[in-house]
Structures are given as structure tokens and as C-alpha cells.
Scaffold this motif. Structure first.
Motif, short mmCIF file in Angstrom:
data_model
loop_
_atom_site.label_atom_id
_atom_site.label_comp_id
_atom_site.label_asym_id
_atom_site.label_seq_id
_atom_site.Cartn_x
_atom_site.Cartn_y
_atom_site.Cartn_z
N UNK A 188 -2.37 -4.03 -17.66
CA UNK A 188 -3.47 -4.36 -16.60
C UNK A 188 -3.08 -3.67 -15.18
N UNK A 189 -1.78 -3.75 -15.07
CA UNK A 189 -1.16 -3.16 -13.80
C UNK A 189 -1.41 -1.53 -13.99
N UNK A 190 -1.09 -0.90 -15.06
CA UNK A 190 -1.07 0.49 -15.15
C UNK A 190 -2.58 0.99 -15.15
N UNK A 191 -3.35 0.19 -15.85
CA UNK A 191 -4.89 0.40 -15.61
C UNK A 191 -5.42 0.20 -14.22
N UNK A 192 -4.90 -0.69 -13.57
CA UNK A 192 -5.20 -0.80 -12.13
C UNK A 192 -4.88 0.24 -11.29
N UNK A 193 -3.75 0.73 -11.48
CA UNK A 193 -3.03 1.60 -10.73
C UNK A 193 -3.89 3.18 -10.97
N UNK A 228 0.92 -1.45 -0.12
CA UNK A 228 -0.07 0.13 -0.12
C UNK A 228 0.74 1.14 0.16
N UNK A 229 1.87 1.14 0.69
CA UNK A 229 2.80 2.47 0.79
C UNK A 229 3.36 2.80 -0.56
N UNK A 230 3.76 1.69 -1.20
CA UNK A 230 4.31 2.02 -2.68
C UNK A 230 3.30 2.42 -3.59
N UNK A 264 0.98 6.91 -6.67
CA UNK A 264 -0.09 7.78 -7.27
C UNK A 264 0.08 9.20 -6.97
N UNK A 265 0.36 9.46 -5.53
CA UNK A 265 0.53 10.59 -5.13
C UNK A 265 1.71 11.33 -5.06
#
Length: 480
Positions: A472-477, A434-436, A441-442
Motif C-alpha cells: 500500500x505504501x509503494x502504491x500510494x507513493x 512532505x520533504x521525504x 519521488x523526484x
């Protein structure tokens, strides 16, 4: 004073005939001394030699490979010279009518390509073996080798350096192995080389007195012996000494040459036609039949690999170093069009496996068809190269009867292209970090994608389709 070096080589090749050139005695290396001898080998009075037809065919093959002119009418001669290990007291050889005339061998050195002109190739019988043991006061004689079929390949004096001589000998050994007429094992004496070496003042057209150097059991030692003898002759001339025509031996231990005997001239041998052997004729039909049996030669396969398969020169040179590897690679290419991948597999994984297990390519369990199937799985993006090399390849060696597809399916090694399965893995990876995710994202740390992908590939056992997983990874992020 500066000198030019002139080198000519005489290469003796024991032919891979089952029997001797003029007798039915078996030709076997390493058997007990004097167990493959007969009254013909021992030169008993009243015995008559009979020519081995296969030996003639092998000699002709070498001549054809070198572009030589094949002599149609051939006569054997007696070379009268005291051989302590040839019971007859003379050697049956060819003098006026060598089986092959002219031709040559192309070599490659740091100076580029060079054509080494041959003077001739002739047939003859080998001598026996003298054994000088420290434990014995007498010389021991083993006649097993006496009468073994030989060809002697004689170059013109056209080489200038030991590098050229080594390159030439390497090519000759490769040729006889491709033709399967000699095993080329110098350590066993089945391929032997004598070097004729002379020096002359730079710019001169008159050849210096030649010295023959023998007793060289490797290509490296041929090169060493030539370099040593060149320096010896230069020192001798500088000291005002006269170079005499002689035969010298090379001592591999101290790296020096030693005088063995004064070299005989042609008249000393007193050649005359052997009265016990009728001349033999090479008919056009016989020659045509031998030509039809000729295999693909190293330079022909090299040219094919470069022009047809578009391989780099380096790849083609490595792949054609031995006939068996070249033919294996060529067979793989008959089942795939990804020739460079095939080259990489043969020169990489396969060569490493063979070296580690002390095997040659003929003992390699994976067939060319199976290897091409493995290449196809990678090309179709069904497995990664890493999975292929580290998991499928070892399993194929253990189970050579199966295809690469079967191995991959049975061991669940095919790439995961299922969106739902990949999505589940991605969700698990992001939930565990979660921290990564927050930093990505922020805080704008977009390079964390690489870390996430690494975890996804690890969790999938390397089976995730990298392209699909990344999407899929970039889409999910971006959605969370």
C-alpha cells in the motif's frame, strides 16, 4: 619418556528410596544428625536386615539403561573393613554376584563418540558421615546416612583423559536423573565419584600401579583432580620414585592430592556371604515388569529430535540435557509441526525466563498446548514474532489460563490487515514527512521506503501487516 594414562571411575549413586536398603529408617537429606536411625542401622545384636525391593528395581533400571546383563541369582556379602561411621563394623555389599554385569555408556567429546565399557553395577549400603570440626577436638558421627541404598557403577579402565571422565560422569548423572533413581546432586553427596588413575610407558600393555582419588564434589573437580594426579605420577616416576597403591584425597583449595591411606587389596576385605540375608532371585516376570516401566532415555529422545523433528544436533543436545525440558519440548511438538520454532522458543525465551527467575521447567506457567498456539499465530501471520515475544509471551505468563489467541485479541495485538485502516496510517505518515516524499519521488531516493515503513509500523504499534503495508505504501507513493 612418554606415558599413556589409564582411568577407571567408580560412581556411587544414592538411590531415591524412601527408606534405607535394609531398614525402615527414613532417607532424608539435611535433617538433624542421628534422627533417622534404628537398632538395625546401629547394628544391635539380634537384629536382622530386610532387603528393600525398590532399591533392587532402581539398580536394574540403571543396568537396562546401560545395556547390562541382569544377574538373576544374587547374594549379598559382608565386606569386612573398619568403617568408623558404619556401626556394624562391616558393609553389606555385593561381591561375586553384582546385580548388573557389562554394558556401557556412550559419551561425546571433541574426539567424537566413545563407548565407555562398564565392568559391573552392584548394590550396597552407604556409610554414615564423619564430621571433623575445627571447634571440636573429637570426630562427630552422624549415622543418618548409614544404610542408605547405593549402586556403585564401576567402569573398566578404558578412559585416557580427564575430559573423557568428565563426559562419562555427566552422562551417568543425566541417566540417573532421567530414570528418577537418584537426584545426582554431587554437592549433597548423593552422587560421588572415585577415580582410579595410573600411567604406563607409551605402547606398553602392562597397567601401572593405580591410585584412587576421592573427595571430589563436582564434575569440574573430578577433571581437575585427575589432571593433577596424572602430573604428580609423571613427576614421581621421572624422579625415580615408586608409585604405591593408595587412596588419596583431592584438596579443592590448593588443587593437590594428599595421601589418605594405603589401598587395601581384595583379600583384605575378607568377603563372605551375609548369613542374615537370603539370596534373591530376579524372575523373568519381575524383569519384564521393570522393563515396561522404563522411561524414554536421553539418547532415544536425542535421536527422535534429530530424525523425526529434523532438529540440528546442537538443538537436540541442549533440549535433552534435562528430562523435564525434553519432555516439555516433545509435548509442544505433539501440537505443532513447526518443530524448529518450538525449539527456538524453548531454548530462547523460555530458558531465559527460567534462568532469570531461578525456576525449572516444571514451574513454568505456560502449557505446551498454549505455546503451540502462540507458534501457530506467528505461522498464520496473525502476529509478528516481535509482538509474540515481547507482548503476548509476558501476558501469557501472567494469565496462563488463557490462549495466545485470547491474549492477542483482548490486547488488540493482532496484525492489522484492514486496507482502509492501513491506508489511513500511511496517509498520515506521508503527510507528516512532505520533504521525504519529495526526495523519494523526484530525487530517486527509493531507500526512503524503509524509513516510511518504520514510521508506519511505529504508528500501528507493530500490528500492521508488513507485506500489505509495504504494498500500500509503494502504491500510494506512486499515485501522489
Amino acid at each position: 619418556m612418554e606415558y599413556e594414562v589409564v582411568i577407571g571411575l567408580e560412581v556411587h549413586c544414592q538411590l531415591l528410596t524412601n527408606t534405607k536398603i535394609f531398614a525402615a529408617d527414613a532417607v532424608v537429606f539435611g535433617d538433624a544428625p542421628n534422627t533417622h536411625i534404628s537398632v538395625i542401622t546401629l547394628g544391635y545384636p539380634g537384629t536382622l536386615p530386610k532387603l528393600n525391593k525398590k532399591a533392587v528395581e532402581f539398580a536394574i533400571k540403571m543396568g537396562l539403561a546401560c545395556g547390562s546383563e541382569i544377574t538373576r541369582y544374587n547374594v549379598f556379602a559382608r565386606k569386612n573393613y573398619f568403617y568408623p561411621d558404619l556401626p556394624k563394623g562391616y558393609q553389606i555389599s555385593q561381591d561375586k554376584t553384582p546385580i548388573c554385569v557389562g554394558g556401557g555408556v556412550t559419551i561425546k567429546t571433541k574426539n567424537g563418540e566413545q563407548f565407555i565399557q562398564l565392568h559391573h553395577i552392584h548394590l550396597e549400603e552407604d556409610a554414615g558421615k564423619s564430621i571433623h570440626s575445627e571447634e571440636e577436638t573429637d570426630t562427630l558421627l552422624d549415622y543418618n546416612r548409614a544404610g542408605t541404598a547405593l549402586i556403585e557403577i564401576v567402569t573398566d579402565p578404558v578412559m585416557k583423559t580427564s575430559e573423557e571422565a568428565a563426559a562419562y560422569l555427566t552422562e551417568v548423572r543425566k541417566l540417573v536423573r532421567y530414570l528418577e533413581i537418584c537426584d545426582g546432586n554431587m554437592e549433597e553427596g548423593s552422587l560421588r565419584c572415585d577415580a582410579n588413575i595410573s600411567i604406563m610407558p607409551k605402547g606398553s600393555t602392562v597397567l601401572g600401579t593405580k591410585v584412587e582419588v576421592k573427595n571430589m564434589n563436582s564434575i569440574r573437580n573430578v577433571q581437575r583432580a585427575i589432571d593433577v594426579e596424572i602430573e604428580r605420577q609423571k613427576r614421581a616416576v621421572a624422579n625415580g620414585e615408586k608409585i604405591i597403591q593408595e587412596t588419596r584425597l583431592f584438596d579443592v583449595t590448593d588443587g593437590r592430592t594428599y595421601s589418605m591411606r594405603t589401598k587395601e587389596t581384595m583379600n583384605d576385605y575378607r568377603y563372605f556371604p551375609d548369613p542374615d540375608l537370603a539370596p534373591f532371585v530376579v524372575s523373568e516376570e519381575w524383569l519384564a515388569d521393570i522393563k515396561a516401566q522404563m522411561p524414554a532415555l536421553p539418547h532415544e529422545l536425542h535421536e527422535k529430535f534429530v530424525t523425526t523433528y529434523k532438529l540440528p544436533e546442537y538443538d537436540a543436545t541442549v533440549l535433552t540435557d534435562t528430562k523435564e525440558v525434553a519432555l516439555y519440548f516433545d509435548k509442544v511438538c505433539s501440537h505443532t509441526t513447526n518443530y524448529k520454532a518450538a525449539s527456538n522458543w524453548v531454548m530462547g525465551q523460555i530458558k531465559s525466563y527460567l534462568n532469570e527467575n531461578h525456576l525449572d521447567i516444571t514451574q513454568f506457567p505456560i502449557s505446551p498446548e498454549t505455546l503451540s498456539g502462540l507458534i501457530e499465530l506467528i505461522d498464520k501471520d496473525k502476529i509478528s514474532h516481535t509482538i509474540a515475544a515481547h507482548q503476548v509471551f509476558p501476558l501469557l505468563i501472567q494469565q496462563p489460563g488463557k490462549t495466545a489467541q485470547q491474549i492477542a485479541e483482548e490486547n488488540n495485538l493482532l496484525k492489522q490487515n484492514d486496507d482502509n485502516a492501513l491506508q489511513t496510517i500511511i496517509n498520515e505518515v506521508l503527510a507528516a514527512n512532505p520533504q521525504k516524499v519529495k526526495e523519494y519521488k523526484f530525487d530517486g531516493k527509493k531507500n526512503l521506503v524503509g524509513m516510511f515503513m518504520g514510521e508506519v509500523m511505529k504508528k500501528s504499534g507493530g500490528k500492521a501487516d508488513p507485506k500489505l503495508a509495504n504494498q500500500l505504501l509503494i502504491k500510494t507513493l506512486s499515485e501522489n
